[in-house]
Design a protein around this motif. Sequence first.
Motif, PDB file in Angstrom:
ATOM      1  N   GLU A  41       0.824  -1.210   0.000  1.00  0.00           N
ATOM      2  CA  GLU A  41       0.000   0.000   0.000  1.00  0.00           C
ATOM      3  C   GLU A  41       0.855   1.255   0.000  1.00  0.00           C
ATOM      4  N   ARG A  45       0.887   4.051  -2.919  1.00  0.00           N
ATOM      5  CA  ARG A  45       0.612   5.467  -2.675  1.00  0.00           C
ATOM      6  C   ARG A  45       1.726   6.345  -3.272  1.00  0.00           C
ATOM      7  N   ILE A 128      -7.944   3.123  -0.921  1.00  0.00           N
ATOM      8  CA  ILE A 128      -7.427   1.874  -1.477  1.00  0.00           C
ATOM      9  C   ILE A 128      -8.489   0.790  -1.289  1.00  0.00           C
ATOM     10  N   MET A 142      -5.319  -4.932  -6.069  1.00  0.00           N
ATOM     11  CA  MET A 142      -5.312  -3.855  -5.082  1.00  0.00           C
ATOM     12  C   MET A 142      -5.334  -2.563  -5.873  1.00  0.00           C
ATOM     13  N   ILE A 144      -5.757   1.745  -6.038  1.00  0.00           N
ATOM     14  CA  ILE A 144      -5.740   3.018  -5.355  1.00  0.00           C
ATOM     15  C   ILE A 144      -6.474   4.029  -6.228  1.00  0.00           C
TER      16      ILE A 144
END
Length: 489
Positions: A41, A45, A128, A142, A144
């Motif tokens: 994560e 980012r 997210i 995953m 974002i």
Amino acid sequence: MFNTLFSRMLATYLSVMLAILLLLGIIVAGMFQNQYISEQESELRREAEEVTLTIVNKYLDDDKRPVATEELVTTARKYDALLQLVFVDPAYGNVCMYDKASTKWIPVADTYLSDEASEIIEGANTRIENNVFRGWIDIPTMSIACPISTGEGTVVGAMFFHTDMSRTNDSIRKVYLDVLLSACVSVILAFLAVSYITGRMTKPITDMNNIVRRFSKGEFSARVKIASKDEVGQLGQSFNVMADELDTLEHSRRSFVANVSHELRSPLTSMRGFLEAMQDGTIPPEEYGKYLGVVIDETKRMTAMVNDLLDLARIESGQTVLKLEAFDINELIIRTLLTFEARINAANIDVNMDFDAEHTTVEADSDQIAQVVRNLIDNAIKFSPAGGTLSLKTETGKRNVRVSVKDEGVGIAAEDLPYVFDRFYKAEKAHTPSGSSTGIGLSIVKRIVEQHGETITVESPPGNGTCFTFTLKLCEQQAKPRPYAAQRR
């Protein structure tokens, strides 16, 4: 299934260990997963910020758009990701970028998340999400989602950066498998270790169980091997001590049975012989009186023997209740001594009495103490040689009186002294002439004295006779002692 101590202990230890290993495995795997996801994560980012800067600084500029497009495609290829741009201005439209060499993003390349884009643009927040394309593709993702803002803070669109989590999930799955494998290996090692330790802990108990079974079959020589000094080892030591006592008791019992059988068989055989001789005329009628006297004497001796056995059994079973009373021990000794006058005179024995006071009052059961004195005097007379001396003495202390009975016989061998008071000890070793008694008189004496809470001891210097000394509680109203000594023949 768990009907033995070993199986129950093994199951308990393994269950606890397995639970601990499982808990630790879940915690470790969970920590690794959280750490790995957190790093993913964070990286996502950072990359989203870089992509946003590229879009604002280059892509929105018509001249720089081709360069920006190439950079964005390179970024998507680097992460094997799908980049979707949704702009507010219809002139820019909706843009989808990914590695064209990969076909996994084709089913969702033109699937723009319009509702989510509107929320991002209106709320200007970053979030997210996982598996936003569930139902369209079978790839774990995953994603974002963040707003595309200019330097002035104007939101011009929304950016979605979708990454393939297959490799990450494979790594996490591998960690779980490694943890599971480690747990399995640990369980196997734990099983071996616990089995060994539990076996060592329970072996003495198993041995004791087997030895008890051997005891029930009459094998009293078996003993437990002690391999530790812990509670189980101490239990084994106590068990061996008990086994030694049982072995000694069994040996004494057999010896006693043999002695009693002999003592009973000899007079019965003799009596039967005399009676049969009188019946068939071998003994003439004029001699009946002589042999009937012998038969009567033998019956008296057997009666005394049976009475002694009954007394010992009653005392040891706790059926005898003490009737405590105050009485003069000196007077009791003199009265008891008078009952042996005929035997004393016949053996030409001198009697020496040495009392601290003319009257010494004690608190005890007079009948039982009379039996103690009678047994000790009887024993001393048997061992006193003709013309010897029988000594009787009382010494008054602060709280008790010491009563001593001493003879001038051959004494007791040093190796036999510790066993003088043992029940069922051989007659010839219990300070009793062979063939004259069963050797339980002294056992009765010791148990009567101990029942009063007092002690009895024996001293026997080689060739200097034997002295038995026992104590009695001094009565509280006992007057100050005055020396008193007497000697009689």
